[in-house]
Enzyme design. Sequence first.
Site, short mmCIF file in Angstrom:
data_model
loop_
_atom_site.label_atom_id
_atom_site.label_comp_id
_atom_site.label_asym_id
_atom_site.label_seq_id
_atom_site.Cartn_x
_atom_site.Cartn_y
_atom_site.Cartn_z
CD GLU A 67 -13.25 -12.09 -3.01
OE1 GLU A 67 -14.46 -12.33 -2.98
OE2 GLU A 67 -12.70 -11.37 -3.84
CG HIS B 155 3.91 -1.95 -4.71
ND1 HIS B 155 2.73 -2.67 -4.81
CD2 HIS B 155 4.88 -2.78 -5.15
CE1 HIS B 155 3.00 -3.88 -5.27
NE2 HIS B 155 4.29 -3.98 -5.48
CG ASN C 280 -1.88 -1.18 1.20
OD1 ASN C 280 -2.05 -1.81 0.15
ND2 ASN C 280 -2.48 -1.49 2.32
#
Length: 249
Positions: free
Chosen positions: A218, A124, A107
């Site tokens: 998920e 990143h 993030n």
Amino acid sequence: MTAHSSEHATTHRTHPHLPRRIVVLTGAGISAESGVRTFRDSDGLWENHRIEDVATPEAFERDATLVQNFYNARRAQLNDVHPNPAHRALASFEQQFPGEFLLVTQNVDDLHERAGSQHLLHMHGELKSARCSRTHNVYQQHTDITPDSRCPCCNTPTLRPHIVWFGEMPLFMDDIVQALEQCDLFLSIGTSGHVYPAAGFVEIASQAGAHTVEINLEPSRIKDNFAEHRYGKAGDVLPGYLQSLLDAQ
Ligand code: APR
């Protein structure tokens, strides 16, 4: 598929050893409950842009103003969002854990540091930094980058967002791989497993003998590479999971 189908079953497994060295990887999902949008929402757009229009060096060459404005808006949004229970649980765990702890985040927001995390690598890049395209010097950047913004090093308008775009090399890779090769527990939280090299970290850790756990809303693309799975919102699942690790010490 829903998060409640049998394929999404949470698998609890006792950790084979008490962990001494932990590496945690976080992705956009950990900031979702703070109100920061993830990258791969169902409509395939990221804040109404295609990723390739705003997150590649080619996009910046093609339309620097569009790309700067996009990241200026993301940077400004940080003033309106706050760390959530998942960020805070990681920071509090780090304070209490007696072993070695490294948090690697994909993030570019600053929610982990605002929650109090210490050993943190932004692989990143960071929205609150800018980089001179010429010297690669990095500077703190809290306001918009405009066509008039000049870098302190060469006093030219060569500042770009300090963001790793597609096709560019992530930061701190040597340190991260070394930590993965030495860890005995690897946690992956809120990441879809679409982007390498981060999506390959679980394999490095498990080849080194670490126990590996996926915590996500998920099952990710790479769920089969993990030994243990916990599905649900990070803010719901993570505090209890981390407390169970501390209780096992
Ligand atoms: N708790 C846990 N997981 C969540 C939550 C939540 N509250 N909300 C969403 N998720 C999960 C989603 O199910 C998804 O699997 O977080 C994941 C986010 O995936 P992506 O949007 O693909 O984000 P990420 O994996 O971080 O993207 C990796 O891609 O665009 C690039 O450089 C960018 O760092 C980014 C990289």
